[in-house]
Design a protein around this motif. Structure first.
Motif, short mmCIF file in Angstrom:
data_model
loop_
_atom_site.label_atom_id
_atom_site.label_comp_id
_atom_site.label_asym_id
_atom_site.label_seq_id
_atom_site.Cartn_x
_atom_site.Cartn_y
_atom_site.Cartn_z
N ASN A 1 0.88 -1.16 0.00
CA ASN A 1 0.00 0.00 0.00
C ASN A 1 0.93 1.22 0.00
O ASN A 1 1.54 1.54 1.01
CB ASN A 1 -0.87 -0.05 1.26
CG ASN A 1 -1.80 1.14 1.35
OD1 ASN A 1 -1.57 2.17 0.71
ND2 ASN A 1 -2.85 0.99 2.16
N ALA A 2 1.04 1.87 -1.14
CA ALA A 2 2.08 2.90 -1.30
C ALA A 2 1.84 4.12 -0.41
O ALA A 2 2.76 4.86 -0.11
CB ALA A 2 2.17 3.31 -2.76
N ARG A 3 0.59 4.32 0.00
CA ARG A 3 0.32 5.47 0.88
C ARG A 3 0.94 5.27 2.25
O ARG A 3 1.45 6.20 2.86
CB ARG A 3 -1.19 5.68 1.06
CG ARG A 3 -1.90 6.22 -0.16
CD ARG A 3 -3.39 6.28 0.15
NE ARG A 3 -4.18 6.63 -1.01
CZ ARG A 3 -4.53 7.89 -1.33
NH1 ARG A 3 -4.15 8.89 -0.57
NH2 ARG A 3 -5.26 8.12 -2.39
N THR A 4 0.84 4.01 2.75
CA THR A 4 1.31 3.74 4.12
C THR A 4 2.63 2.99 4.13
O THR A 4 3.25 2.83 5.17
CB THR A 4 0.27 2.86 4.86
OG1 THR A 4 0.13 1.63 4.11
CG2 THR A 4 -1.08 3.54 4.95
N LYS A 5 3.00 2.49 2.97
CA LYS A 5 4.19 1.65 2.78
C LYS A 5 4.05 0.29 3.48
O LYS A 5 5.01 -0.42 3.69
CB LYS A 5 5.49 2.35 3.25
CG LYS A 5 5.71 3.72 2.64
CD LYS A 5 6.06 3.62 1.17
CE LYS A 5 6.41 4.97 0.56
NZ LYS A 5 5.26 5.69 -0.01
N GLU A 6 2.82 -0.05 3.85
CA GLU A 6 2.60 -1.34 4.50
C GLU A 6 2.47 -2.45 3.47
O GLU A 6 1.92 -2.24 2.40
CB GLU A 6 1.30 -1.31 5.32
CG GLU A 6 1.47 -0.72 6.69
CD GLU A 6 0.12 -0.39 7.31
OE1 GLU A 6 0.11 -0.04 8.49
OE2 GLU A 6 -0.92 -0.47 6.61
N ARG A 7 2.95 -3.64 3.87
CA ARG A 7 2.75 -4.81 3.04
C ARG A 7 1.34 -5.33 3.27
O ARG A 7 0.88 -5.37 4.41
CB ARG A 7 3.67 -5.93 3.52
CG ARG A 7 4.97 -5.95 2.83
CD ARG A 7 5.65 -7.25 3.22
NE ARG A 7 7.01 -7.22 2.74
CZ ARG A 7 7.74 -8.30 2.53
NH1 ARG A 7 7.24 -9.50 2.79
NH2 ARG A 7 8.96 -8.20 2.10
#
Ligand SMILES: Nc1nc2c(ncn2[C@@H]2O[C@H](COP(=O)(O)OP(=O)(O)OP(=O)(O)O)[C@@H](O)[C@H]2O)c(=O)[nH]1
Ligand SMILES: [Mg+2]
Length: 409
Positions: free
Chosen positions: A381-387
């Protein structure tokens, strides 16, 4: 495969402004005239859903759309629009141009039903004094014609094709969906229509023609949902009728529209005379000198009778409603670089996919490229950088990078 392209069909009585709406949506120059049956061959073009572009929230200076456009932080995402010949009551019995042209709308996923809310055309589409005819009646009759057309197609399919293969049917839902796919009917529509009509437990072999008909009507409602464009609201007689249309069909189904006003604003914007984005509540005149007294007067009327009363011309609302509310699609931005929000050439937010609510990260991967789906490892998730994992359900406006074991060719 990219998400299946959705098609918005423009339908309605003849001479109510379908082609004017189409032209306002697509800026295509098409035949428009104040008499019945101006359009014969369908017009196909591209219109746009308007959303806030993710680049603004992400604090990026701009983006690089591969299709559509981003103007002042508003992203315009393409959708297919189709304008067809008009109907008159009795079309399903062959009156007017009959139903022949409705067949172009088999592939439509949602219908915009244009109604003359000013009541200035008779049931046959001939011009009349505003307020002479009842738009509620017009809308009811035309929707009955749409139902009859759909029923006609389903009945024909039933008699020529479906009934013949019934002996070997094991999966009824799948069988119906396959046979109705030419009408853009999906499996989910079949499931819901069977439920709505109480036919889910009944063996297809025992269906009566009445069963087929009620099933057909339910499938029409589900696979070709209708929203109403209460058109010509620039004519003051339309005001009361908009209220009545809303009472009859529901607040949510009816959008007050002036296709003529939108066409004027968009054409003048294109010529650089004014600044206006579709859906804006106002416009700004950039170059007074280019404005003839007639245009000036027309713009005053648009301001007074449309924008001040309804908040916009309604045309953009129609497309957004059709795509985001009725079809329940959400925009997501696939990217290859989750830090730069770009593809591998550095194009920022190049694509917006309109995907069904409920789409998962893995399903998105398949839409980008089959191999990305097959080799799916995880997504970011590029907004949060979470996988996120394969079952992650996408949200409105997500920016997603897919990481896959298989490289994209
Ligand atoms: N006042 C007003 N007139 C409109 C509006 N939209 C369309 N018209 C007029 O209605 C007439 C018919 O417009 P068309 O767009 O050709 O209608 P149509 O439904 O495509 O007609 P057919 O193709 O003949 O069935 C034209 O004179 C348009 O200028 C509107 O929003 N307001
Ligand atoms: Mg037309």
């Amino acid at each position: 495969m990219p998400p299946p392209e959705k098609v918005i069909g423009v339908v309605g009585k003849t001479n109510v402004g379908k082609s004017t709406l189409f032209s306002a949506l697509t800026l295509a120059r098409v035949k428009i005239a104040n008499h019945p049956f101006t359009t014969i061959e369908p017009n196909v073009g591209v219109g746009y859903v308007r959303i806030k572009c993710a680049h603004v929230e992400l604090g990026l200076p701009s983006c690089n759309p591969r299709s559509g456009a981003c103007i002042r932080g508003e992203r315009f995402v393409p959708v297919k629009i189709m304008d067809v010949a008009g109907l008159i009551p009795g079309a399903s019995q062959g009156r007017g141009l009959g139903n022949k042209f409705m067949d172009d709308l088999r592939q439509a996923d949602v219908l915009i039903h244009v109604v003359d809310a000013s009541g200035s055309t008779d049931p046959e589409g001939k011009p009349a004094k505003p307020g002479s005819f009842d738009p509620v009646e017009e809308a009811r009759l035309i929707q009955a014609e749409i139902d009859e057309w759909f029923w006609g197609v389903v009945k024909r399919l039933w008699e020529t094709k479906i009934q013949r293969g019934l002996l070997n049917v094991t999966d009824q839902v799948d069988y119906l969906a396959r046979n109705l796919s030419g009408l853009s009917v999906r499996k989910q529509h079949v499931v819901e229509a069977l439920r709505a009509t109480g036919l889910e437990g009944k063996n297809l072999k025992n269906w009566t023609l009445d069963d087929v008909r009620s099933f057909s009507l339910a499938v029409r409602r589900l696979s070709k949902p209708i929203i109403i464009a209460a058109n010509k609201v620039d004519i003051p007689e339309a005001r009361d009728n908009v209220k009545r249309l809303k009472e009859f069909f529901g607040e949510n189904i009816v959008v007050p529209v002036s296709s003529l006003a939108e066409l004027l604003l968009r054409r003048l914007a294109e010529e650089g005379v004014l600044s206006y984005l579709p859906g804006d509540p106002r416009f700004e005149i950039l170059d007074e000198r280019k404005l003839t007294p007639q245009y000036k007067r027309a713009l005053e009327l648009v301001e007074e009778n449309v924008l001040k009363v309804y908040g916009s011309t309604g045309v953009q609302t129609l497309v957004n409603k059709a795509v985001l509310e009725v079809l329940r699609l959400i925009p997501v931005y696939p990217v290859e670089d989750a830090n730069k929000f770009s593809d591998h050439h550095g194009n920022v937010l190049p694509d917006v996919y309109l995907v069904p609510k409920g789409t998962t990260a893995r399903e998105l991967a398949y839409m980008i490229h089959t191999e990305l789906g097959e080799g799916f490892l995880y997504a970011i998730n590029a907004r949060t950088k979470e996988r996120v994992g394969e079952d992650y359900v996408l949200e409105f406006g997500d920016v997603i990078k897919v990481v896959s074991a298989k490289a994209r060719k």
